[in-house]
Write a protein that holds these residues in place. Structure first.
Motif, mmCIF file in Angstrom:
data_model
loop_
_atom_site.group_PDB
_atom_site.id
_atom_site.type_symbol
_atom_site.label_atom_id
_atom_site.label_comp_id
_atom_site.label_asym_id
_atom_site.label_seq_id
_atom_site.Cartn_x
_atom_site.Cartn_y
_atom_site.Cartn_z
ATOM 1 N N THR A 98 -0.128 38.585 -2.983
ATOM 2 C CA THR A 98 -0.806 37.399 -3.341
ATOM 3 C C THR A 98 -0.248 36.478 -4.375
ATOM 4 O OG1 THR A 98 -2.448 38.423 -4.742
ATOM 5 C CG2 THR A 98 -2.858 38.252 -2.480
ATOM 6 N N PHE A 99 -0.205 35.112 -4.386
ATOM 7 C CA PHE A 99 0.279 34.312 -5.115
ATOM 8 C C PHE A 99 -0.948 33.185 -5.963
ATOM 9 C CE2 PHE A 99 3.423 35.536 -2.392
ATOM 10 C CZ PHE A 99 4.689 35.500 -3.343
ATOM 11 N N ASP A 100 -2.065 34.055 -6.401
ATOM 12 C CA ASP A 100 -3.033 33.379 -7.013
ATOM 13 C C ASP A 100 -2.851 32.841 -8.376
ATOM 14 O OD1 ASP A 100 -5.415 33.868 -5.049
ATOM 15 O OD2 ASP A 100 -5.321 36.033 -5.588
ATOM 16 N N ASP A 101 -2.918 31.581 -8.476
ATOM 17 C CA ASP A 101 -2.610 30.909 -9.702
ATOM 18 C C ASP A 101 -1.407 30.678 -9.873
ATOM 19 O OD1 ASP A 101 -5.330 30.297 -10.126
ATOM 20 O OD2 ASP A 101 -5.672 32.372 -10.985
ATOM 21 N N TYR A 102 -0.466 31.058 -8.989
ATOM 22 C CA TYR A 102 1.191 30.622 -9.320
ATOM 23 C C TYR A 102 1.215 28.929 -9.164
ATOM 24 C CZ TYR A 102 3.165 35.163 -8.783
ATOM 25 O OH TYR A 102 3.558 36.655 -8.902
ATOM 26 N N LYS A 103 1.763 28.450 -9.878
ATOM 27 C CA LYS A 103 2.119 27.044 -10.034
ATOM 28 C C LYS A 103 3.388 26.582 -9.589
ATOM 29 C CE LYS A 103 -1.345 26.180 -13.556
ATOM 30 N NZ LYS A 103 -2.663 26.001 -12.718
ATOM 31 N N VAL A 104 3.595 25.309 -9.061
ATOM 32 C CA VAL A 104 4.906 24.786 -8.878
ATOM 33 C C VAL A 104 4.889 23.617 -9.762
ATOM 34 C CG1 VAL A 104 6.387 23.659 -7.302
ATOM 35 C CG2 VAL A 104 5.094 25.746 -6.466
ATOM 36 N N PHE A 105 6.081 23.423 -10.522
ATOM 37 C CA PHE A 105 6.290 22.259 -11.365
ATOM 38 C C PHE A 105 7.571 21.516 -10.943
ATOM 39 C CE2 PHE A 105 4.021 25.372 -13.978
ATOM 40 C CZ PHE A 105 3.209 24.483 -14.797
ATOM 41 N N LYS A 106 7.330 20.288 -11.022
ATOM 42 C CA LYS A 106 8.556 19.298 -10.841
ATOM 43 C C LYS A 106 9.235 19.023 -12.013
ATOM 44 C CE LYS A 106 7.390 17.251 -6.454
ATOM 45 N NZ LYS A 106 7.094 16.190 -5.614
ATOM 46 N N ILE A 107 10.390 19.370 -12.400
ATOM 47 C CA ILE A 107 11.098 18.941 -13.648
ATOM 48 C C ILE A 107 12.082 17.944 -13.526
ATOM 49 C CG2 ILE A 107 12.372 20.157 -15.627
ATOM 50 C CD1 ILE A 107 11.088 22.839 -14.246
ATOM 51 N N ASN A 108 12.227 16.775 -14.391
ATOM 52 C CA ASN A 108 13.341 16.075 -14.265
ATOM 53 C C ASN A 108 14.411 16.564 -15.147
ATOM 54 O OD1 ASN A 108 12.192 14.533 -12.670
ATOM 55 N ND2 ASN A 108 10.895 13.352 -14.159
ATOM 56 N N VAL A 109 15.410 16.810 -14.562
ATOM 57 C CA VAL A 109 16.526 17.508 -15.380
ATOM 58 C C VAL A 109 17.610 16.425 -15.568
ATOM 59 C CG1 VAL A 109 18.181 19.402 -15.138
ATOM 60 C CG2 VAL A 109 16.135 19.763 -14.070
ATOM 61 N N THR A 110 18.003 16.138 -16.661
ATOM 62 C CA THR A 110 18.898 15.146 -16.890
ATOM 63 C C THR A 110 20.474 16.001 -17.762
ATOM 64 O OG1 THR A 110 18.030 14.932 -19.037
ATOM 65 C CG2 THR A 110 17.394 13.267 -17.406
ATOM 66 N N ARG A 111 20.407 17.036 -18.092
ATOM 67 C CA ARG A 111 21.487 17.634 -18.859
ATOM 68 C C ARG A 111 22.150 19.073 -18.279
ATOM 69 N NH1 ARG A 111 18.265 15.937 -23.248
ATOM 70 N NH2 ARG A 111 17.931 18.266 -23.903
ATOM 71 N N ASN A 112 23.241 19.461 -18.482
ATOM 72 C CA ASN A 112 23.701 20.479 -18.017
ATOM 73 C C ASN A 112 23.127 21.733 -18.831
ATOM 74 O OD1 ASN A 112 25.401 20.260 -15.876
ATOM 75 N ND2 ASN A 112 26.845 19.509 -16.918
ATOM 76 N N THR A 113 22.722 21.523 -19.933
ATOM 77 C CA THR A 113 22.151 22.674 -20.801
ATOM 78 C C THR A 113 20.712 23.068 -20.211
ATOM 79 O OG1 THR A 113 21.388 20.888 -22.321
ATOM 80 C CG2 THR A 113 23.386 22.111 -22.965
ATOM 81 N N GLN A 114 19.901 21.680 -19.836
ATOM 82 C CA GLN A 114 18.741 22.223 -19.077
ATOM 83 C C GLN A 114 18.993 22.993 -17.951
ATOM 84 O OE1 GLN A 114 17.828 18.184 -18.673
ATOM 85 N NE2 GLN A 114 16.410 17.987 -20.665
#
Ligand SMILES: [Zn+2]
Length: 292
Positions: free
Chosen positions: A17-33
């Motif tokens: 089960t995946f109860d309370d698993y969240k999906v996030f959208k992340i704006n990536v702008t740098r290679n280190t990220q």
């Protein structure tokens, strides 16, 4: 009665089960990220990319509830803007599970079907159109299941088109789409081509997503003690190699990213026949879309 109840509890207990698993959208702008996010998903039980990170693109990352604080700490460190896109993954999974079809004689194209039902549908097509439809077993999976498809042919020397889906087990909408196209082909535009259609190319994984883990993606063959399955993307079976001179279009259906990808994805350079692929695909998709 007790036996029935006991079985029900055990099956439920075995489901991941995946109860309370969240999906996030992340704006990536740098290679280190990108690098730091990639390090995080080295713990695949708790982190999983739905869209890989790359510079100036939006990554999507699923995170287990017990790892949220670790994620928030990393976000503060790398200062990448993010937002929640799915609050509870299990809620979405529950929706797809209730959209599964009951066993019936006809295929309901608004539902998801088990492997057995899909294969029964292919067998019935052969019985219904014996001079046109031929079932083909392209090989067997690690767990011994047939990789079954159909060849549709009105005329021996027709140019060929190869459709496959279900390489990635959890992408149920892909086999559902290909089955719908197959049904439409038989009633409208099939005569000009030979069609090779394999809706479930990873049958072990597909069954596993129905019985145990809805988010499973790979095959089920074990590799070593703690690794199960490979990503079979773009692996050609002996069958496909044996008929590769009989088709000029090969389409692999997947879900989620809404991308049309030409080979070869190891490089960003255009393939030598890029313009040819674009023109052929535009031409063919226009025909398909007009007829669906
Ligand atoms: Zn896929």
């Amino acid at each position: 009665m007790w036996k029935i109840i006991l079985c029900t509890v055990m099956v439920t207990a075995e489901q991941t089960t995946f109860d309370d698993y969240k999906v996030f959208k992340i704006n990536v702008t740098r290679n280190t990220q990108v690098e730091l996010l990639n390090q995080m998903v080295k713990d695949p039980d708790h982190f999983s990319f739905w869209k890989e990170p790359s510079v100036n693109k939006q990554a999507e990352l699923m995170i287990a509830p017990q790892k949220l604080s670790e994620f928030y700490e990393l976000m503060a460190q790398i200062q990448a803007p993010y937002k929640v896109s799915i609050e509870n993954v299990q809620t979405l999974i529950n929706r797809t599970m209730t959209a599964r079809a009951e066993k019936s004689k006809t295929l309901d194209f608004t539902k998801y079907h088990t492997l057995d039902t899909i294969y029964e549908y292919l067998d019935n097509l052969e019985k219904k159109y014996p001079s046109i439809v031929q079932t083909v077993v392209a090989g067997k999976s690690y767990e011994g299941r047939e990789i079954k498809g159909v060849k549709i042919s009105f005329k021996h020397n027709n140019p060929g088109v190869f459709f496959e889906s279900g390489i990635h087990a959890r992408e149920w909408i892909a086999p559902a789409t290909v089955l719908y196209i197959l049904d439409q082909l038989l009633t409208s535009i099939a005569e000009s081509h030979n069609w090779y259609i394999f809706p479930v190319c990873n049958p072990d994984g597909y069954v596993y997503t129905h019985t145990t883990d809805r988010m499973w993606r790979k095959t089920r063959k074990p590799y070593g003690d703690d690794c199960c399955g490979i990503d079979p993307n773009r692996s050609l079976s002996e069958y496909i190699k044996s008929i590769c001179d009989k088709f000029y279009i090969y389409l692999s259906f997947h879900s989620y990213s809404e991308l049309l990808m030409f080979p070869y994805s190891y490089s960003k350079k255009y393939v030598s026949n890029y313009n040819d692929l674009v023109s052929k695909f535009n031409y063919k998709t226009n025909i398909v879309l007009r007829n669906l």
